[in-house]
Write a protein that holds these residues in place. Structure first.
Motif, PDB file in Angstrom:
ATOM      1  N   THR A 121       2.483   1.766  -3.280  1.00  0.00           N
ATOM      2  CA  THR A 121       1.482   2.181  -4.254  1.00  0.00           C
ATOM      3  C   THR A 121       1.121   3.651  -4.073  1.00  0.00           C
ATOM      4  O   THR A 121       0.994   4.393  -5.045  1.00  0.00           O
ATOM      5  CB  THR A 121       0.223   1.309  -4.121  1.00  0.00           C
ATOM      6  OG1 THR A 121       0.601  -0.054  -4.190  1.00  0.00           O
ATOM      7  CG2 THR A 121      -0.754   1.603  -5.242  1.00  0.00           C
ATOM      8  N   ARG A 137       1.741   1.830  -9.475  1.00  0.00           N
ATOM      9  CA  ARG A 137       1.725   0.370  -9.596  1.00  0.00           C
ATOM     10  C   ARG A 137       3.101  -0.198  -9.940  1.00  0.00           C
ATOM     11  O   ARG A 137       3.253  -0.966 -10.895  1.00  0.00           O
ATOM     12  CB  ARG A 137       0.681  -0.024 -10.632  1.00  0.00           C
ATOM     13  CG  ARG A 137      -0.719   0.342 -10.167  1.00  0.00           C
ATOM     14  CD  ARG A 137      -1.752   0.110 -11.238  1.00  0.00           C
ATOM     15  NE  ARG A 137      -1.943  -1.312 -11.506  1.00  0.00           N
ATOM     16  CZ  ARG A 137      -2.897  -1.764 -12.305  1.00  0.00           C
ATOM     17  NH1 ARG A 137      -3.726  -0.942 -12.899  1.00  0.00           N
ATOM     18  NH2 ARG A 137      -3.025  -3.058 -12.516  1.00  0.00           N
ATOM     19  N   PHE A 192       0.842  -1.204   0.000  1.00  0.00           N
ATOM     20  CA  PHE A 192       0.000   0.000   0.000  1.00  0.00           C
ATOM     21  C   PHE A 192       0.876   1.252   0.000  1.00  0.00           C
ATOM     22  O   PHE A 192       0.625   2.217  -0.719  1.00  0.00           O
ATOM     23  CB  PHE A 192      -0.913   0.041   1.232  1.00  0.00           C
ATOM     24  CG  PHE A 192      -1.919  -1.075   1.287  1.00  0.00           C
ATOM     25  CD1 PHE A 192      -2.129  -1.904   0.199  1.00  0.00           C
ATOM     26  CD2 PHE A 192      -2.675  -1.285   2.429  1.00  0.00           C
ATOM     27  CE1 PHE A 192      -3.046  -2.931   0.246  1.00  0.00           C
ATOM     28  CE2 PHE A 192      -3.603  -2.314   2.487  1.00  0.00           C
ATOM     29  CZ  PHE A 192      -3.789  -3.136   1.403  1.00  0.00           C
ATOM     30  N   TYR A 218      -6.192  -6.874  -6.949  1.00  0.00           N
ATOM     31  CA  TYR A 218      -5.354  -5.715  -6.628  1.00  0.00           C
ATOM     32  C   TYR A 218      -5.509  -4.605  -7.672  1.00  0.00           C
ATOM     33  O   TYR A 218      -5.562  -3.421  -7.331  1.00  0.00           O
ATOM     34  CB  TYR A 218      -3.890  -6.139  -6.511  1.00  0.00           C
ATOM     35  CG  TYR A 218      -2.925  -4.983  -6.359  1.00  0.00           C
ATOM     36  CD1 TYR A 218      -2.942  -4.198  -5.214  1.00  0.00           C
ATOM     37  CD2 TYR A 218      -2.023  -4.673  -7.369  1.00  0.00           C
ATOM     38  CE1 TYR A 218      -2.073  -3.131  -5.086  1.00  0.00           C
ATOM     39  CE2 TYR A 218      -1.158  -3.610  -7.242  1.00  0.00           C
ATOM     40  CZ  TYR A 218      -1.181  -2.841  -6.100  1.00  0.00           C
ATOM     41  OH  TYR A 218      -0.327  -1.782  -5.973  1.00  0.00           O
ATOM     42  N   CYS A 270       5.236  -8.285  -9.987  1.00  0.00           N
ATOM     43  CA  CYS A 270       4.151  -9.278  -9.883  1.00  0.00           C
ATOM     44  C   CYS A 270       4.521 -10.542 -10.665  1.00  0.00           C
ATOM     45  O   CYS A 270       4.994 -10.462 -11.789  1.00  0.00           O
ATOM     46  CB  CYS A 270       2.852  -8.698 -10.428  1.00  0.00           C
ATOM     47  SG  CYS A 270       1.522  -9.893 -10.432  1.00  0.00           S
ATOM     48  N   TYR A 308      -7.347   2.019 -15.946  1.00  0.00           N
ATOM     49  CA  TYR A 308      -7.086   0.995 -14.930  1.00  0.00           C
ATOM     50  C   TYR A 308      -6.328  -0.194 -15.512  1.00  0.00           C
ATOM     51  O   TYR A 308      -5.724  -0.969 -14.792  1.00  0.00           O
ATOM     52  CB  TYR A 308      -8.389   0.555 -14.243  1.00  0.00           C
ATOM     53  CG  TYR A 308      -9.179  -0.480 -14.984  1.00  0.00           C
ATOM     54  CD1 TYR A 308      -8.954  -1.842 -14.748  1.00  0.00           C
ATOM     55  CD2 TYR A 308     -10.145  -0.130 -15.918  1.00  0.00           C
ATOM     56  CE1 TYR A 308      -9.667  -2.798 -15.434  1.00  0.00           C
ATOM     57  CE2 TYR A 308     -10.863  -1.083 -16.603  1.00  0.00           C
ATOM     58  CZ  TYR A 308     -10.625  -2.419 -16.359  1.00  0.00           C
ATOM     59  OH  TYR A 308     -11.317  -3.365 -17.045  1.00  0.00           O
ATOM     60  N   GLN A 311      -6.370  -0.981  -6.179  1.00  0.00           N
ATOM     61  CA  GLN A 311      -5.178  -0.156  -6.000  1.00  0.00           C
ATOM     62  C   GLN A 311      -5.507   1.323  -6.139  1.00  0.00           C
ATOM     63  O   GLN A 311      -4.811   2.176  -5.572  1.00  0.00           O
ATOM     64  CB  GLN A 311      -4.062  -0.570  -6.962  1.00  0.00           C
ATOM     65  CG  GLN A 311      -4.450  -0.830  -8.405  1.00  0.00           C
ATOM     66  CD  GLN A 311      -4.517   0.411  -9.238  1.00  0.00           C
ATOM     67  OE1 GLN A 311      -3.903   1.407  -8.921  1.00  0.00           O
ATOM     68  NE2 GLN A 311      -5.285   0.358 -10.318  1.00  0.00           N
ATOM     69  N   SER A 312      -6.580   1.655  -6.877  1.00  0.00           N
ATOM     70  CA  SER A 312      -6.903   3.071  -7.070  1.00  0.00           C
ATOM     71  C   SER A 312      -7.260   3.739  -5.737  1.00  0.00           C
ATOM     72  O   SER A 312      -7.147   4.951  -5.608  1.00  0.00           O
ATOM     73  CB  SER A 312      -8.045   3.219  -8.064  1.00  0.00           C
ATOM     74  OG  SER A 312      -9.178   2.546  -7.580  1.00  0.00           O
ATOM     75  N   MET A 368      -5.547   3.580  -3.156  1.00  0.00           N
ATOM     76  CA  MET A 368      -4.312   4.076  -2.551  1.00  0.00           C
ATOM     77  C   MET A 368      -3.784   5.302  -3.303  1.00  0.00           C
ATOM     78  O   MET A 368      -2.814   5.912  -2.883  1.00  0.00           O
ATOM     79  CB  MET A 368      -3.242   2.981  -2.570  1.00  0.00           C
ATOM     80  CG  MET A 368      -3.244   2.086  -1.361  1.00  0.00           C
ATOM     81  SD  MET A 368      -4.450   0.764  -1.487  1.00  0.00           S
ATOM     82  CE  MET A 368      -3.622  -0.407  -2.512  1.00  0.00           C
ATOM     83  N   TRP A 378       4.574  -2.464  -8.285  1.00  0.00           N
ATOM     84  CA  TRP A 378       4.425  -3.916  -8.117  1.00  0.00           C
ATOM     85  C   TRP A 378       3.973  -4.550  -9.419  1.00  0.00           C
ATOM     86  O   TRP A 378       4.576  -5.513  -9.894  1.00  0.00           O
ATOM     87  CB  TRP A 378       3.429  -4.187  -6.977  1.00  0.00           C
ATOM     88  CG  TRP A 378       2.908  -5.581  -6.965  1.00  0.00           C
ATOM     89  CD1 TRP A 378       1.710  -6.007  -7.464  1.00  0.00           C
ATOM     90  CD2 TRP A 378       3.551  -6.749  -6.448  1.00  0.00           C
ATOM     91  NE1 TRP A 378       1.575  -7.361  -7.292  1.00  0.00           N
ATOM     92  CE2 TRP A 378       2.689  -7.833  -6.668  1.00  0.00           C
ATOM     93  CE3 TRP A 378       4.780  -6.973  -5.826  1.00  0.00           C
ATOM     94  CZ2 TRP A 378       3.005  -9.129  -6.281  1.00  0.00           C
ATOM     95  CZ3 TRP A 378       5.095  -8.272  -5.449  1.00  0.00           C
ATOM     96  CH2 TRP A 378       4.216  -9.326  -5.674  1.00  0.00           C
ATOM     97  N   CYS A 379       2.904  -3.997 -10.022  1.00  0.00           N
ATOM     98  CA  CYS A 379       2.343  -4.591 -11.240  1.00  0.00           C
ATOM     99  C   CYS A 379       3.369  -4.605 -12.366  1.00  0.00           C
ATOM    100  O   CYS A 379       3.515  -5.599 -13.067  1.00  0.00           O
ATOM    101  CB  CYS A 379       1.127  -3.797 -11.713  1.00  0.00           C
ATOM    102  SG  CYS A 379      -0.231  -3.779 -10.558  1.00  0.00           S
TER     103      CYS A 379
END
Lengths: 96, 461
Positions: B96, B101, B93, B217, B108, B281, B221-222, B224, B103-104
């Motif tokens: 993010t 993103r 979090f 996620y 990931c 997104y 995620q939006s 955050m 992570w993405c």
């Protein structure tokens, strides 16, 4: 095999099926981790006559699939009861 | 009017062309490749590493013991693991909120394995235009061998991934030996194939669809995000109106912005979106479009950064705040949990006791000698030295052990000690709560009390 088609994006039903399977899988996996942190599958198997000879691996697997079927069933039911009827398009182009 | 109806129906059933991501080259592509090599390297290597003669990382589920580089965790220590996982989630979090993103785009497993599988595809079938041409072409010997080789490599990679995955949960070297002799136990084989199949499906075929339609996620995620979060964005003010032009042409005279409309940013996008339409997104923030655009800007001798990492505030000409309430709260929560873990680890007693009552016999009537209950004590000595322990029991007047009260438990191991407890007939009727005490002989402060139940015959009046 999508390679021979010229469209690749999923239909609504495919999207829903995939989301249902994946999200319920993730939740079942998380539940299994928490559950088996506290419970030894050998203790459960001991109490089930048919499985008293089974290994811990069997216990882990059966419990995981039990959780997964539960999370998937509940996700499927939620999708069913929140499904809206497809409405006919409102007539357009008429001015009142 | 016709326009209106067509967009309405497109909204629900928009079918898009299959995405053939073009390979991006540049700073972020290099970072992404490094992340892939590092993460996949760890994943594929760890199960085969040994540490002090034992597998370095082994979540030994059959034995219910976790080994992580010499540290042994017992099921009773799962609290620490749970706290660590919660910390990891809040760190996600935190990152993010700060950097979007990341992570993405970079870490990931879905992105990393998709990257690996796309790399194999590119190796066998060539770059984007060659792959598109090959897919359109009728079946030929060339197409057949390329497709077969790709499938062979994909399936091999997926199977190896499955073996390594299971190698984290069952001793990997023994597993490799079992595979070599076609002698793999049922469930082990099942999970190996299950994970292989999931890897193959997710990384070879579903790819961006997983991020778009399946990932939870991606959807939350939006929450955050705020105006100060780092996002990948197209500088509309600088880029528009977009249009093609000759190199060195007078752009101001033609009334054009910096975007040459080469669509490279769309071609490299693994989720097939056009970043110039704004934040969407589907964007996994892999920064491939930044690399692609920078390359084109260099060729045109324009300044870089038409597509860049920025924040909503910066794009609106306002100041970006790195330190803000959201970030501070996440940081405080992380610090609090980490402190709790450290304190708890520092004050932890290296002795754990579980009492299991023998469920097969309620009680044993020994006549004049009283009533006997039997228990199994699981004594776990988590310390690195062997220890002798003294077992005692209280809770009922005259309660006594009928077995030797001293036991030795080796370092880092569990000993199951069957004990029998006897109570005189007069005190035994009904159910009582009793308490076992286990104390180390060499260190009286190492003492654990554990409660259980004692059952005697019910009094019939």
């Amino acid at each position: 095999m999508n390679s021979d088609k010229d469209t690749h994006d999923w239909s609504r039903d495919q999207q829903k099926t995939a989301a249902l399977a994946w999200v319920s899988f993730l939740v079942a996996a998380a539940m299994s981790v928490v559950f088996f942190a506290a419970v030894d599958p050998a203790l459960i198997l001991d109490n089930v006559d048919a499985l008293s000879e089974a290994s811990r691996e069997t216990g882990y697997a059966l419990c995981f699939f039990f959780f997964w079927s539960g999370t998937a069933l509940s996700a499927w039911l939620s999708l069913r009861i929140t499904r809206r009827k497809r409405q006919a398009p409102r007539p357009v182009g008429r001015t009142s | 009017m016709t326009n209106f109806t067509s967009t309405a129906s497109e909204g629900l059933y928009k079918s898009e062309a299959r995405i053939y991501p073009r390979e991006a080259k540049g700073r972020f592509a290099t970072l992404r490749k490094l992340a892939m090599v590092w993460l996949l390297g760890m994943f594929y290597l760890f199960p085969w590493l040994n540490w002090n003669g034992q597998q370095a990382v082994l979540f030994d589920l059959p034995a219910r013991k976790f080994h992580i580089f010499g540290l042994t965790l017992w099921p009773q220590d799962f609290l620490y693991l749970a706290l660590l996982l919660i910390t990891a989630a809040i760190v996600l979090f935190f990152v993010t909120a700060l950097a979007g993103r990341l992570w993405c785009g970079f870490a990931c497993p879905q992105t990393v394995w998709t990257e690996a599988f796309t790399w194999v595809e590119q190796l066998v079938e060539g770059d984007r235009s060659k792959r598109m041409k090959l897919d359109k072409a009728p079946w030929s010997l060339n197409k057949l061998w390329r497709k077969s080789l790709k499938q062979f490599l994909w399936i091999t990679l997926a199977l190896f991934t499955g073996v390594c995955f299971v190698g984290y949960f069952t001793p990997a070297r023994a597993l490799a030996n079992d595979i070599a002799h076609f002698n793999v136990a049922g469930w082990t084989a099942f999970w190996m194939l299950f994970y292989s199949f999931a890897t193959y499906g997710n990384a070879a075929y579903m790819r961006e669809q997983v991020c778009k339609y399946m990932c939870p996620y991606a959807r939350f995620q939006s929450a955050m995000f705020d105006e100060d979060t780092l996002i990948i964005t197209y500088d509309e003010a600088r880029g528009e109106p977009r249009g093609r032009r000759k190199r060195g042409a007078d752009v101001t005279a033609q009334g054009l912005g910096a975007c040459v409309d080469c669509t490279m940013c769309v071609q490299v996008c693994p989720t097939g979106i056009d970043i110039r339409e704004g934040l969407q997104y589907e964007c996994i923030a892999c920064a491939a479009c930044i690399d692609a655009c920078d390359t084109v800007m260099d060729k045109m001798a324009y300044p870089r950064g038409l597509i860049r990492y920025s924040t909503e505030n910066a794009m609106a000409g306002q100041q970006t705040h790195v330190v803000r309430p959201r970030v501070i709260i996440y940081a405080l929560v992380i610090a609090a949990i980490l402190m709790a873990i450290v304190t708890s680890l520092a004050t932890r007693q290296p002795l754990i006791v579980d009492v299991l009552r023998d469920r097969n016999a309620l009680y044993r009537d020994l006549g004049r000698n009283g009533i006997e209950n039997t228990y199994t004590l699981h004594i776990i000595n988590q310390d690195s030295i062997d220890r002798d322990f003294e077992i005692s029991v209280d809770g009922i007047p005259g309660i006594a052990l009928t077995v030797d009260s001293r036991v030795r438990v080796a370092a880092g191991s569990l000993r199951k000690v069957p004990v029998a407890v006897r109570v005189q007939q007069a005190q035994a009727s009904g159910g009582h709560t009793i308490s076992f005490s286990i104390q180390a002989l060499d260190d009286p402060t190492l003492l654990v009390h554990e409660k259980s139940r004692f059952r005697g015959p019910l009094e019939l009046n």
